[in-house]
Design a protein around this motif. Structure first.
Motif, PDB file in Angstrom:
ATOM      1  N   ALA A  23       0.827  -1.201   0.000  1.00  0.00           N
ATOM      2  CA  ALA A  23       0.000   0.000   0.000  1.00  0.00           C
ATOM      3  C   ALA A  23       0.866   1.258   0.000  1.00  0.00           C
ATOM      4  O   ALA A  23       0.604   2.217  -0.737  1.00  0.00           O
ATOM      5  CB  ALA A  23      -0.933  -0.004   1.213  1.00  0.00           C
ATOM      6  N   LEU A  27       0.017   3.418  -3.361  1.00  0.00           N
ATOM      7  CA  LEU A  27      -1.088   4.378  -3.267  1.00  0.00           C
ATOM      8  C   LEU A  27      -0.607   5.819  -3.410  1.00  0.00           C
ATOM      9  O   LEU A  27       0.464   6.188  -2.935  1.00  0.00           O
ATOM     10  CB  LEU A  27      -1.819   4.202  -1.932  1.00  0.00           C
ATOM     11  N   TRP A 101      -6.502  -1.308   5.219  1.00  0.00           N
ATOM     12  CA  TRP A 101      -7.488  -0.392   4.638  1.00  0.00           C
ATOM     13  C   TRP A 101      -7.708   0.819   5.545  1.00  0.00           C
ATOM     14  O   TRP A 101      -7.716   1.970   5.081  1.00  0.00           O
ATOM     15  CB  TRP A 101      -8.804  -1.139   4.411  1.00  0.00           C
ATOM     16  N   TRP A 108      -7.001   5.769  -0.506  1.00  0.00           N
ATOM     17  CA  TRP A 108      -7.776   5.046  -1.521  1.00  0.00           C
ATOM     18  C   TRP A 108      -8.519   6.030  -2.420  1.00  0.00           C
ATOM     19  O   TRP A 108      -8.573   5.847  -3.646  1.00  0.00           O
ATOM     20  CB  TRP A 108      -8.771   4.079  -0.864  1.00  0.00           C
ATOM     21  N   ILE A 117      -4.921  -0.787  -6.509  1.00  0.00           N
ATOM     22  CA  ILE A 117      -5.688  -0.991  -5.275  1.00  0.00           C
ATOM     23  C   ILE A 117      -5.847  -2.476  -4.987  1.00  0.00           C
ATOM     24  O   ILE A 117      -5.608  -2.926  -3.859  1.00  0.00           O
ATOM     25  CB  ILE A 117      -7.049  -0.285  -5.371  1.00  0.00           C
ATOM     26  N   HIS A 196     -10.977  -7.153   0.184  1.00  0.00           N
ATOM     27  CA  HIS A 196     -11.160  -6.228  -0.942  1.00  0.00           C
ATOM     28  C   HIS A 196     -12.576  -6.316  -1.489  1.00  0.00           C
ATOM     29  O   HIS A 196     -13.181  -5.299  -1.859  1.00  0.00           O
ATOM     30  CB  HIS A 196     -10.146  -6.564  -2.040  1.00  0.00           C
ATOM     31  N   ILE A 201     -14.105   0.156  -0.226  1.00  0.00           N
ATOM     32  CA  ILE A 201     -12.857   0.815  -0.595  1.00  0.00           C
ATOM     33  C   ILE A 201     -13.120   1.779  -1.746  1.00  0.00           C
ATOM     34  O   ILE A 201     -13.672   1.388  -2.781  1.00  0.00           O
ATOM     35  CB  ILE A 201     -11.795  -0.216  -1.006  1.00  0.00           C
ATOM     36  N   LYS A 204     -12.258   1.131  -5.826  1.00  0.00           N
ATOM     37  CA  LYS A 204     -11.898  -0.263  -6.104  1.00  0.00           C
ATOM     38  C   LYS A 204     -12.670  -0.778  -7.306  1.00  0.00           C
ATOM     39  O   LYS A 204     -13.757  -0.295  -7.640  1.00  0.00           O
ATOM     40  CB  LYS A 204     -12.160  -1.154  -4.898  1.00  0.00           C
TER      41      LYS A 204
END
Length: 234
Positions: A23, A27, A101, A108, A117, A196, A201, A204
């Motif tokens: 991540a 991200l 998360w 995100w 993601i 996920h 999220i 996503k």
């Protein structure tokens, strides 16, 4: 139950730190963004090391259904404990992904790349060729389980064994992981993939369930064959 608790804790730490480094690298607006594959491979090696350290006092610290099944296949682990271990590993992996998360919650919404993601949670192929992707996961997990069994023959100082395991994971990541992201662990992939799928999220996309069987079946079969091949040695 104590050993299963160890599997839950260790796999939670493994996924929290392992998915966490992905991540951070992937991200948008993360301070680690763009650190690349070297950071991911080393980060995952450290994640496994610390997962083992935090759980080994409670049990064998498999943290991986492929290891659990592989060891059971050659009589080094009771089959009666396989299902409880896998449930604990899956639960720990799922919860670890949930915390990732939450940890990166604002990022995100800043990230539009759906593949990036998903890659934070679950593995995916660099080139989608199912037979080649399966082989990659099979070979990586073969090496993992074969080497873990070899470690049991060596004269390791007990406190150093988790470091050896972490170095092994790092080596697999550098050498064999570029093809599929080296799940080599069904819980590490399936637990976060489920997270996920169910978490709200931002940005996503699809959870790529069509690929999801490869990081489950490939590692399990690779682990079994790796364990059986080790038993053929003198």
């Amino acid at each position: 139950m104590t050993q299963a608790l160890g599997e839950f804790i260790g796999t939670f730490i493994l996924v929290l730190l392992g998915d966490g480094v992905v991540a951070g690298v992937s991200l948008n607006k993360s301070k680690a963004q763009g650190a690349g594959w070297i950071a991911i491979a080393i980060g995952w090696g450290l994640a496994v090391t610390l997962g083992v350290y935090t759980s080994a006092y409670l049990g064998p610290a498999h943290l991986n259904p492929a290891v659990t099944i592989g060891f059971a296949a050659i009589g080094k682990f009771p089959w009666s404990s396989v299902i409880p271990f896998i449930i604990a590993q899956m639960a720990g992996a799922f919860l670890g992904a949930v915390v990732v998360w939450l940890q990166y919650y604002p990022h995100w919404a800043e990230t539009k790349d759906q593949a990036a993601i998903l890659g934070t949670f679950a593995t995916g192929p660099a080139i989608r060729k199912p037979w080649a992707n399966f082989l990659s996961e099979f070979v990586g997990t073969f090496v993992l389980v074969f080497a873990l069994l070899a470690f049991t023959r060596g004269k390791w100082t007990a406190g150093l064994n988790p470091i050896g395991v972490g170095l092994l994971i790092t080596a697999i990541g550098f050498s064999l992981g570029g093809t599929t992201g080296y799940a080599i662990n069904p819980a590490r992939d399936l637990g976060p993939r489920l997270a996920h799928a169910v978490l709200p999220i931002a940005n996503k996309g699809d959870s790529d369930w069509g690929y999801s069987w490869i990081p489950i079946v490939g590692p399990i079969l690779g682990g079994i064959v790796g364990a059986v091949c080790f038993t053929l040695l003198p």
